[in-house]
Design a protein around this motif. Structure first.
Motif, mmCIF file in Angstrom:
data_model
loop_
_atom_site.group_PDB
_atom_site.id
_atom_site.type_symbol
_atom_site.label_atom_id
_atom_site.label_comp_id
_atom_site.label_asym_id
_atom_site.label_seq_id
_atom_site.Cartn_x
_atom_site.Cartn_y
_atom_site.Cartn_z
ATOM 1 N N ARG A 91 37.881 49.855 38.130
ATOM 2 C CA ARG A 91 38.808 50.087 39.247
ATOM 3 C C ARG A 91 38.338 49.329 40.483
ATOM 4 O O ARG A 91 39.135 48.736 41.202
ATOM 5 C CB ARG A 91 38.905 51.570 39.570
ATOM 6 C CG ARG A 91 39.721 52.368 38.621
ATOM 7 C CD ARG A 91 39.753 53.803 39.087
ATOM 8 N NE ARG A 91 40.571 54.601 38.217
ATOM 9 C CZ ARG A 91 40.629 55.920 38.256
ATOM 10 N NH1 ARG A 91 39.902 56.586 39.137
ATOM 11 N NH2 ARG A 91 41.408 56.581 37.436
ATOM 12 N N GLY A 92 37.042 49.394 40.738
ATOM 13 C CA GLY A 92 36.496 48.684 41.882
ATOM 14 C C GLY A 92 36.729 47.186 41.790
ATOM 15 O O GLY A 92 37.050 46.533 42.786
ATOM 16 N N VAL A 93 36.588 46.631 40.586
ATOM 17 C CA VAL A 93 36.827 45.198 40.393
ATOM 18 C C VAL A 93 38.292 44.865 40.669
ATOM 19 O O VAL A 93 38.595 43.861 41.326
ATOM 20 C CB VAL A 93 36.416 44.749 38.970
ATOM 21 C CG1 VAL A 93 36.857 43.315 38.693
ATOM 22 C CG2 VAL A 93 34.921 44.885 38.781
ATOM 23 N N TYR A 94 39.222 45.706 40.191
ATOM 24 C CA TYR A 94 40.650 45.456 40.426
ATOM 25 C C TYR A 94 40.975 45.498 41.918
ATOM 26 O O TYR A 94 41.676 44.630 42.449
ATOM 27 C CB TYR A 94 41.519 46.475 39.690
ATOM 28 C CG TYR A 94 41.379 46.458 38.182
ATOM 29 C CD1 TYR A 94 41.082 45.296 37.487
ATOM 30 C CD2 TYR A 94 41.546 47.623 37.455
ATOM 31 C CE1 TYR A 94 40.956 45.296 36.105
ATOM 32 C CE2 TYR A 94 41.420 47.629 36.073
ATOM 33 C CZ TYR A 94 41.132 46.463 35.404
ATOM 34 O OH TYR A 94 41.009 46.472 34.044
ATOM 35 N N VAL A 95 40.464 46.513 42.595
ATOM 36 C CA VAL A 95 40.729 46.664 44.029
ATOM 37 C C VAL A 95 40.069 45.531 44.800
ATOM 38 O O VAL A 95 40.673 44.945 45.705
ATOM 39 C CB VAL A 95 40.253 48.048 44.528
ATOM 40 C CG1 VAL A 95 40.322 48.138 46.039
ATOM 41 C CG2 VAL A 95 41.080 49.157 43.881
ATOM 42 N N LEU A 96 38.846 45.191 44.451
ATOM 43 C CA LEU A 96 38.139 44.087 45.100
ATOM 44 C C LEU A 96 38.914 42.782 44.920
ATOM 45 O O LEU A 96 39.080 42.008 45.871
ATOM 46 C CB LEU A 96 36.726 43.975 44.531
ATOM 47 C CG LEU A 96 35.819 42.895 45.102
ATOM 48 C CD1 LEU A 96 35.679 43.016 46.608
ATOM 49 C CD2 LEU A 96 34.449 42.958 44.420
ATOM 50 N N GLY A 97 39.429 42.547 43.725
ATOM 51 C CA GLY A 97 40.218 41.343 43.472
ATOM 52 C C GLY A 97 41.458 41.283 44.343
ATOM 53 O O GLY A 97 41.801 40.233 44.900
ATOM 54 N N ALA A 98 42.143 42.424 44.484
ATOM 55 C CA ALA A 98 43.336 42.473 45.337
ATOM 56 C C ALA A 98 42.964 42.181 46.787
ATOM 57 O O ALA A 98 43.684 41.459 47.490
ATOM 58 C CB ALA A 98 44.008 43.837 45.216
ATOM 59 N N ALA A 99 41.832 42.713 47.236
ATOM 60 C CA ALA A 99 41.395 42.479 48.618
ATOM 61 C C ALA A 99 41.054 41.013 48.849
ATOM 62 O O ALA A 99 41.389 40.441 49.883
ATOM 63 C CB ALA A 99 40.183 43.366 48.928
ATOM 64 N N ILE A 100 40.409 40.383 47.889
ATOM 65 C CA ILE A 100 40.021 38.978 48.014
ATOM 66 C C ILE A 100 41.247 38.061 48.009
ATOM 67 O O ILE A 100 41.321 37.097 48.758
ATOM 68 C CB ILE A 100 39.030 38.595 46.894
ATOM 69 C CG1 ILE A 100 37.688 39.265 47.187
ATOM 70 C CG2 ILE A 100 38.881 37.087 46.762
ATOM 71 C CD1 ILE A 100 36.723 39.242 46.040
ATOM 72 N N ARG A 101 42.227 38.393 47.172
ATOM 73 C CA ARG A 101 43.448 37.571 47.089
ATOM 74 C C ARG A 101 44.392 37.813 48.260
ATOM 75 O O ARG A 101 45.397 37.122 48.399
ATOM 76 C CB ARG A 101 44.184 37.858 45.788
ATOM 77 C CG ARG A 101 43.504 37.328 44.542
ATOM 78 C CD ARG A 101 44.371 37.512 43.308
ATOM 79 N NE ARG A 101 44.767 38.899 43.115
ATOM 80 C CZ ARG A 101 44.060 39.813 42.444
ATOM 81 N NH1 ARG A 101 42.895 39.492 41.923
ATOM 82 N NH2 ARG A 101 44.506 41.044 42.321
ATOM 83 N N GLY A 102 44.120 38.836 49.078
ATOM 84 C CA GLY A 102 45.029 39.169 50.173
ATOM 85 C C GLY A 102 46.195 40.019 49.708
ATOM 86 O O GLY A 102 47.217 40.114 50.383
#
Length: 194
Positions: free
Chosen positions: A60-71
């Motif tokens: 879950r953290g990886v998914y959320v982190l990815g969304a944050a990085i992509r904007g």
């Protein structure tokens, strides 16, 4: 014909994937989609969980982190909805990602009450490393398939998921509930009068 004591020419003794499954659980269960999907999910999640255990919140953290990085993380509520994460769980997850220096909460210029979730440089590095490990997990899970089969398997899985999400595009996990309701209205229950 061969008689007693005569050798029989045989091919290589290589079990087929079907025979391995049937030997483990029986032929009826080995043919059920639910069991097959469950085994794939279990194998993937077991390996993936270990591969990303240093990221707060794991997968879950990886998914959320990815969304944050992509904007793609305009606010916690939107990201929680997109990934099917309970809002209270999401608050703690973002707190943990922020404490680890992987994301920051910033005021949304369009809505001063809202906070955007933005990936940091450290977060980008952690995400890139986690993605590399997840690609190795995918290679492990899909090892029996050749490159064309992997591409076809992934494309078919995308179509199935798109169908399920189309039943309720606002919340991915409710697609399963909607499918169950749709099936329940079309399939008579045992003992029900139809």
């Amino acid at each position: 014909m061969t008689g007693p004591g005569q050798a029989v020419a045989a091919g290589p003794c290589v079990p087929t994937p079907e025979s391995v499954c049937e030997a483990q659980v029986g032929s009826d269960v080995a043919k059920e989609l639910g069991w097959l999907v469950g085994q794939i999910q279990h194998g993937y999640l077991t390996a993936a969980t270990r591969a990303v255990d240093e990221v707060p919140g794991g997968l879950r953290g990886v998914y959320v982190l990815g969304a944050a990085i992509r904007g793609d993380a305009p606010n916690q509520i939107e990201v929680a909805r997109r990934f099917g994460i309970d809002r209270t769980v999401m608050v703690h997850l973002i707190d943990d990602l922020e404490k680890a220096g992987l994301v920051e909460r910033r005021p949304d210029p369009a809505d001063r009450r809202a906070r955007m979730i933005v990936g940091t440089d450290r977060g980008r590095d952690a995400h890139d490393a986690a993605q590399a490990r997840l690609r190795r997990v995918e290679d492990h899970v899909l090892a029996p398939l050749g490159p064309d089969e992997r591409a076809a398997f992934t494309a078919m899985a995308h179509r199935v998921v798109a169908h399920l999400i189309s039943l309720d595009p606002t919340q991915a996990e409710s697609a399963c509930q909607a499918a169950s309701s749709q099936i329940d209205t079309h399939v008579p229950r045992p003992g029900a009068k139809g």
